[in-house]
Design a protein around this motif. Structure first.
Motif, PDB file in Angstrom:
ATOM      1  N   UNK A 158     -13.918  -3.428   6.252  1.00  0.00           N
ATOM      2  CA  UNK A 158     -14.274  -2.653   7.438  1.00  0.00           C
ATOM      3  C   UNK A 158     -13.067  -1.863   7.947  1.00  0.00           C
ATOM      4  N   UNK A 159     -11.904  -2.513   7.959  1.00  0.00           N
ATOM      5  CA  UNK A 159     -10.689  -1.846   8.449  1.00  0.00           C
ATOM      6  C   UNK A 159     -10.349  -0.625   7.605  1.00  0.00           C
ATOM      7  N   UNK A 160     -10.608  -0.718   6.301  1.00  0.00           N
ATOM      8  CA  UNK A 160     -10.336   0.420   5.411  1.00  0.00           C
ATOM      9  C   UNK A 160     -11.218   1.624   5.742  1.00  0.00           C
ATOM     10  N   UNK A 161     -12.358   1.382   6.373  1.00  0.00           N
ATOM     11  CA  UNK A 161     -13.258   2.462   6.791  1.00  0.00           C
ATOM     12  C   UNK A 161     -12.963   2.925   8.216  1.00  0.00           C
ATOM     13  N   UNK A 162     -11.992   2.295   8.879  1.00  0.00           N
ATOM     14  CA  UNK A 162     -11.634   2.700  10.226  1.00  0.00           C
ATOM     15  C   UNK A 162     -12.317   1.932  11.338  1.00  0.00           C
ATOM     16  N   UNK A 163     -12.912   0.775  11.031  1.00  0.00           N
ATOM     17  CA  UNK A 163     -13.588  -0.019  12.050  1.00  0.00           C
ATOM     18  C   UNK A 163     -12.593  -0.926  12.763  1.00  0.00           C
ATOM     19  N   UNK A 164     -12.715  -0.994  14.093  1.00  0.00           N
ATOM     20  CA  UNK A 164     -11.862  -1.843  14.904  1.00  0.00           C
ATOM     21  C   UNK A 164     -12.628  -3.116  15.276  1.00  0.00           C
ATOM     22  N   UNK A 165     -11.971  -4.245  15.150  1.00  0.00           N
ATOM     23  CA  UNK A 165     -12.651  -5.517  15.390  1.00  0.00           C
ATOM     24  C   UNK A 165     -12.670  -5.860  16.875  1.00  0.00           C
ATOM     25  N   UNK A 198     -16.453  -3.464  14.656  1.00  0.00           N
ATOM     26  CA  UNK A 198     -16.958  -4.524  13.786  1.00  0.00           C
ATOM     27  C   UNK A 198     -16.708  -5.868  14.457  1.00  0.00           C
ATOM     28  N   UNK A 199     -17.328  -6.907  13.926  1.00  0.00           N
ATOM     29  CA  UNK A 199     -17.240  -8.231  14.539  1.00  0.00           C
ATOM     30  C   UNK A 199     -17.569  -9.298  13.496  1.00  0.00           C
ATOM     31  N   UNK A 200     -17.214 -10.535  13.816  1.00  0.00           N
ATOM     32  CA  UNK A 200     -17.581 -11.690  12.992  1.00  0.00           C
ATOM     33  C   UNK A 200     -17.576 -12.904  13.899  1.00  0.00           C
ATOM     34  N   UNK A 201     -18.682 -13.645  13.939  1.00  0.00           N
ATOM     35  CA  UNK A 201     -18.750 -14.823  14.793  1.00  0.00           C
ATOM     36  C   UNK A 201     -20.088 -15.522  14.669  1.00  0.00           C
ATOM     37  N   UNK A 202     -20.175 -16.701  15.245  1.00  0.00           N
ATOM     38  CA  UNK A 202     -21.410 -17.477  15.218  1.00  0.00           C
ATOM     39  C   UNK A 202     -22.389 -16.969  16.266  1.00  0.00           C
ATOM     40  N   UNK A 203     -23.657 -17.034  15.938  1.00  0.00           N
ATOM     41  CA  UNK A 203     -24.725 -16.862  16.914  1.00  0.00           C
ATOM     42  C   UNK A 203     -25.606 -18.103  16.829  1.00  0.00           C
ATOM     43  N   UNK A 263     -21.734 -11.254  10.674  1.00  0.00           N
ATOM     44  CA  UNK A 263     -20.670 -10.273  10.533  1.00  0.00           C
ATOM     45  C   UNK A 263     -21.332  -8.906  10.400  1.00  0.00           C
ATOM     46  N   UNK A 264     -20.747  -7.902  11.049  1.00  0.00           N
ATOM     47  CA  UNK A 264     -21.396  -6.606  11.007  1.00  0.00           C
ATOM     48  C   UNK A 264     -20.477  -5.484  11.437  1.00  0.00           C
ATOM     49  N   UNK A 265     -20.979  -4.256  11.269  1.00  0.00           N
ATOM     50  CA  UNK A 265     -20.228  -3.050  11.605  1.00  0.00           C
ATOM     51  C   UNK A 265     -21.178  -2.051  12.247  1.00  0.00           C
ATOM     52  N   UNK A 266     -20.674  -1.320  13.259  1.00  0.00           N
ATOM     53  CA  UNK A 266     -21.524  -0.413  14.018  1.00  0.00           C
ATOM     54  C   UNK A 266     -20.778   0.879  14.344  1.00  0.00           C
ATOM     55  N   UNK A 267     -21.525   1.983  14.341  1.00  0.00           N
ATOM     56  CA  UNK A 267     -20.976   3.298  14.674  1.00  0.00           C
ATOM     57  C   UNK A 267     -21.673   3.799  15.931  1.00  0.00           C
TER      58      UNK A 267
END
Length: 384
Positions: free
Chosen positions: A32-39, A102-107, A124-128
């Protein structure tokens, strides 16, 4: 009382699975970071009002609730992270341009999504945010496929639908409230008899169009059939145009699109394009996503948005080549031994100090031994 029994659809994550999940989490976040996503890392618990993007009864039912003893207000354990990320984009970051998060965590869910599903996914996911064009949807799908490749999946199948088709037809037919919800649910089940019954009072051409949606299933030829047979409403044409553009862009990236224009299974806040990836050996979709352009409206700032998410626990049984074995070292306070252990760990090696472990129960294939007065790493006599 057997106090070690866990609730149904809740399970411990044991060392080998936890290691696999964590290794994949790191790799996907690096991608995700390589695509420019911030966590971002939203809290597990919030006031319940901010856990839903709209008046969403379905997500409400999936959310565990409790009372905050400090304020007396109702709180909830998140059942989905996207509403939280939308809150961060709309209310906290408040950027004017396109934002990639982007994010990663339990639901935690009150009920599982399927027979074999867990009630505690590792999401885990990514959003624009801020881009209404198809290019953002293309990037979301491409990133989803790259993420699945990291998980070890070969050639997943992409199914695409568009909720805009249903909404355009339902709006034109004047379907509202319970009737609209019944038709929406029946389309997901491809239940033609229920659709026929509930839409008996609407215009015949619109009823016929709704009944046709489940038949639009297959390759790119499906879009041509839909153009020929569905009413030329502005919402219908706009949805089909966006699907055509998406297909052309994904083909350039080597991704084959399959269509199911009655595919409405999505998160409850989706408003347009929806997509899901399926793979051999998995009962449910391995990843889902789509467009949710009104997701930030409740938080005071509605922006175009698209993205995807997946459950890391789904992939814990797949082979993952980056899992490494370690070095077994003796215990003690020998200065040279401590220096050797420190050097190995600094170089990225796993070093397990022997405090009574059994080599067969831990992941080690080498040992640290003193040879001619020097500490050296040697193959373990009985590697495991």
């Amino acid at each position: 009382m057997r106090n070690w029994i866990l609730p149904e659809y809740i399970s411990d994550v044991l060392p080998s699975e936890a290691r696999q999940i964590e290794a994949l989490r790191r790799k996907v976040l690096d991608l995700f970071a390589c695509y420019g996503y911030e966590q971002v890392a939203p809290p597990l618990i919030e006031y319940v009002e901010s856990l839903f993007t709209t008046d969403d009864s379905a997500l409400d039912l999936k959310t565990f609730k409790l009372v905050d003893e400090l304020t007396g207000r109702q709180m909830g354990l998140r059942a989905d992270i996207t509403p939280q990320v939308a809150r961060i984009d709309a209310h906290i970051l408040n950027r004017q341009g396109v934002t990639r998060l982007c994010y990663a965590g339990s639901v935690v869910n009150t009920r599982p999504d399927g027979v074999l599903a867990t009630r505690e996914p590792r999401q885990i996911g990514a959003e624009i945010y801020g881009c209404a064009g198809v290019a953002a949807d293309v990037e979301a799908v491409e990133l989803m496929f790259e993420s699945l490749a990291l998980a070890g999946l070969k050639s997943p199948r992409l199914d695409v639908g568009h909720i805009g088709l249903f909404h355009a037809l339902a709006d034109e037919a004047g379907l509202k409230g319970n009737h609209r919800a019944e038709v929406f649910a029946a389309l997901q089940q491809k239940d033609l008899s229920t659709i026929t019954e509930v839409t008996a009072a609407i215009a015949p051409e619109l009823q016929a169009a709704l009944l046709l949606l489940p038949s639009f299933y297959g390759g790119h030829e499906v879009l041509a059939k839909a153009r020929a047979k569905l009413p030329p409403l502005a919402g219908v044409l706009a949805a089909l145009d966006s699907l055509d553009q998406l297909t052309a862009a994904l083909q350039l990236r080597g991704i084959v699109v399959h269509f199911d224009l009655a595919e409405l299974r999505s998160s409850y806040y989706h408003t347009g394009l929806v997509f899901a990836a399926y793979a051999h050996g998995f009962t449910n979709a391995v990843a889902r996503g789509g467009r949710y352009d009104s997701v930030g409206e409740k938080f005071g700032r509605s922006r175009p948005a698209t993205g995807f998410s997946m459950d890391l626990r789904e992939f814990s049984s797949l082979p993952f080549p980056s899992l490494r074995s370690g070095v077994l070292a003796p215990g003690g306070d020998d200065v040279a031994l401590l220096a050797a252990i420190r050097a190995l760990r600094s170089a990225g090696d796993i070093v397990v100090v022997d405090l009574g472990v059994l080599a067969s129960e831990v992941s080690v294939d080498r040992e640290l031994k003193r040879v001619d007065g020097q500490w050296q790493v040697l193959p373990l006599a009985t590697a495991c």
